[in-house]
Design a protein around this motif. Structure first.
Motif, PDB file in Angstrom:
ATOM      1  N   CYS A   1       0.832  -1.195   0.000  1.00 51.87           N
ATOM      2  CA  CYS A   1       0.000   0.000   0.000  1.00 51.87           C
ATOM      3  C   CYS A   1       0.873   1.253   0.000  1.00 51.87           C
ATOM      4  CB  CYS A   1      -0.926   0.010   1.214  1.00 51.87           C
ATOM      5  SG  CYS A   1      -0.023   0.087   2.783  1.00 51.87           S
TER       6      CYS A   1
ATOM      7  N   ASN B   1      -3.177   3.118   7.604  1.00 47.77           N
ATOM      8  CA  ASN B   1      -4.628   2.999   7.476  1.00 47.77           C
ATOM      9  C   ASN B   1      -5.018   2.343   6.162  1.00 47.77           C
ATOM     10  OD1 ASN B   1      -4.955   4.221   9.945  1.00 47.77           O
ATOM     11  ND2 ASN B   1      -5.527   6.226   9.131  1.00 47.77           N
ATOM     12  N   ASN B   2      -4.347   2.755   5.082  1.00 42.99           N
ATOM     13  CA  ASN B   2      -4.638   2.158   3.769  1.00 42.99           C
ATOM     14  C   ASN B   2      -4.311   0.672   3.762  1.00 42.99           C
ATOM     15  OD1 ASN B   2      -5.485   4.623   2.790  1.00 42.99           O
ATOM     16  ND2 ASN B   2      -3.534   5.127   1.828  1.00 42.99           N
ATOM     17  N   CYS B   3      -3.190   0.313   4.412  1.00 43.64           N
ATOM     18  CA  CYS B   3      -2.812  -1.101   4.456  1.00 43.64           C
ATOM     19  C   CYS B   3      -3.846  -1.931   5.216  1.00 43.64           C
ATOM     20  CB  CYS B   3      -1.443  -1.270   5.117  1.00 43.64           C
ATOM     21  SG  CYS B   3      -0.098  -1.381   3.922  1.00 43.64           S
ATOM     22  N   THR B   4      -4.332  -1.406   6.323  1.00 39.34           N
ATOM     23  CA  THR B   4      -5.345  -2.128   7.082  1.00 39.34           C
ATOM     24  C   THR B   4      -6.572  -2.403   6.223  1.00 39.34           C
ATOM     25  OG1 THR B   4      -4.605  -1.221   9.198  1.00 39.34           O
ATOM     26  CG2 THR B   4      -6.866  -2.013   9.093  1.00 39.34           C
ATOM     27  N   SER B   5      -6.997  -1.390   5.471  1.00 39.06           N
ATOM     28  CA  SER B   5      -8.162  -1.573   4.592  1.00 39.06           C
ATOM     29  C   SER B   5      -7.899  -2.626   3.525  1.00 39.06           C
ATOM     30  CB  SER B   5      -8.535  -0.234   3.931  1.00 39.06           C
ATOM     31  OG  SER B   5      -8.923   0.717   4.903  1.00 39.06           O
ATOM     32  N   ILE B   6      -6.688  -2.603   2.965  1.00 36.50           N
ATOM     33  CA  ILE B   6      -6.341  -3.552   1.911  1.00 36.50           C
ATOM     34  C   ILE B   6      -6.208  -4.963   2.471  1.00 36.50           C
ATOM     35  CG2 ILE B   6      -4.466  -4.223   0.343  1.00 36.50           C
ATOM     36  CD1 ILE B   6      -4.058  -1.191  -0.161  1.00 36.50           C
TER      37      ILE B   6
ATOM     38  N   THR C   1      -7.584  -6.294   5.074  1.00 35.02           N
ATOM     39  CA  THR C   1      -8.823  -6.858   5.620  1.00 35.02           C
ATOM     40  C   THR C   1      -9.990  -6.808   4.658  1.00 35.02           C
ATOM     41  OG1 THR C   1      -9.431  -4.718   6.620  1.00 35.02           O
ATOM     42  CG2 THR C   1      -8.141  -6.248   7.982  1.00 35.02           C
ATOM     43  N   ASP C   2      -9.782  -6.336   3.441  1.00 38.13           N
ATOM     44  CA  ASP C   2     -10.857  -6.260   2.444  1.00 38.13           C
ATOM     45  C   ASP C   2     -11.358  -7.670   2.133  1.00 38.13           C
ATOM     46  OD1 ASP C   2     -12.533  -5.900   0.296  1.00 38.13           O
ATOM     47  OD2 ASP C   2     -11.092  -4.789  -0.926  1.00 38.13           O
TER      48      ASP C   2
ATOM     49  N   GLN D   1      -7.606 -10.706   2.325  1.00 36.80           N
ATOM     50  CA  GLN D   1      -8.790 -11.165   3.055  1.00 36.80           C
ATOM     51  C   GLN D   1      -8.450 -11.650   4.470  1.00 36.80           C
ATOM     52  OE1 GLN D   1     -11.110 -13.928   0.667  1.00 36.80           O
ATOM     53  NE2 GLN D   1     -10.726 -12.768  -1.199  1.00 36.80           N
TER      54      GLN D   1
ATOM     55  N   GLY E   1      -8.944  -9.131  11.397  1.00 36.84           N
ATOM     56  CA  GLY E   1      -8.255  -8.063  12.103  1.00 36.84           C
ATOM     57  C   GLY E   1      -6.998  -8.542  12.817  1.00 36.84           C
TER      58      GLY E   1
END
Length: 259
Positions: A90, A112-117, A119-120, A126, A129
């Motif tokens: 990310c 923050n972007n990495c967390t979204s990527i 855990t998407d 995929q 948390g």
């Protein structure tokens, strides 16, 4: 009586360590050097340079070709390829002004972007948390400048494998030297005082600092803007996209701007 009290205090001081010494990290004590041995860096200098340049390019990708706060970051996995080329996970840039969020420095935005990527549920990884948190210990964070105390702490709490920065906080060609408001607390010292962590984040300092310094020189002084950028005709004196114009000399950006 006073003399006896002084003697007792001196005796105690010699027998017991000071509180600050007792709380220093046994792995990275203050003053011993938290950096890794660059001569034995498991990642080559060319690969380090490649990813730092990618961190620089995030500025134009996500922000502007004339970024006022040119703090860009990329997060890379060096554990999945040989010999450590790395896989991009990310990117992020300073979004304080854009989003009105004072915590969104480049490093925090990238995390923050990495967390979204990570855990998407429809994405590549995929992860749950807890698994996403564990994954950070395999990742390396590259940033265009040494992290502030807030971002250094976020890197520590994320238990990143490595943290690689370019322009330092201190020194002749540093953020402080170019007028950037800073909390005068180097990330090395923050790392050194982190206790009780199984993962010890390694620091790789000043990668391509000669290339990132130019990003920070003009913003609190009278230096020239980057190519294709001009200074705004207001008290800030920020550089923005546009044609070259006559700019009054002596104008400086307000040092009170929150970065």
């Amino acid at each position: 009586m006073t003399t006896l009290l002084v003697v007792l205090l001196c005796l105690c001081a010699s027998l017991f360590p000071t509180l600050s010494t007792a709380k220093q990290s046994p792995v990275h004590p203050v003053g011993s050097g938290a950096e890794i041995d660059l001569e034995n860096d498991p990642v080559s200098a060319d690969i380090r340079a490649h990813w730092m340049r990618r961190a620089i390019s995030t500025l134009s990708d996500l922000q502007s070709t004339c970024p006022f706060a040119p703090f860009g970051a990329v997060i890379v996995n060096h554990t999945v390829t040989e010999p450590g080329e790395g896989e991009l996970v990310c990117i992020g840039v300073n979004a304080v002004q854009m989003d009105g969020n004072p915590t969104l420095h480049g490093e925090v935005a990238a995390i923050n972007n990495c967390t979204s990527i990570l855990t998407d549920p429809a994405g590549k990884y995929q992860l749950s948390g807890p698994d996403a948190l564990k994954a950070f210990s395999d990742l390396s964070l590259y940033t265009t400048a040494e992290a502030c105390p807030m971002c250094s702490s976020a890197i520590l709490y994320g238990a990143f494998r490595e943290y690689i920065y370019s322009t330092p906080i201190h020194g002749p060609n540093s953020l402080l030297a170019h007028g950037w408001p800073q909390i005068d607390l180097p990330s090395k010292e923050i790392f050194a005082r982190s206790l009780g962590r199984e993962v010890r984040t390694r620091i790789v300092p000043q990668v391509l600092a000669n290339e990132t310094e130019g990003l920070f020189v003009w913003q609190f002084g009278d230096g020239a803007c980057p190519a294709s950028c001009v200074k705004e005709q207001d008290e800030r004196g920020w550089c923005v996209e546009g044609e070259k114009q006559e700019v009054p000399t002596g104008k400086k950006a307000s040092p009170g701007r929150e970065l």
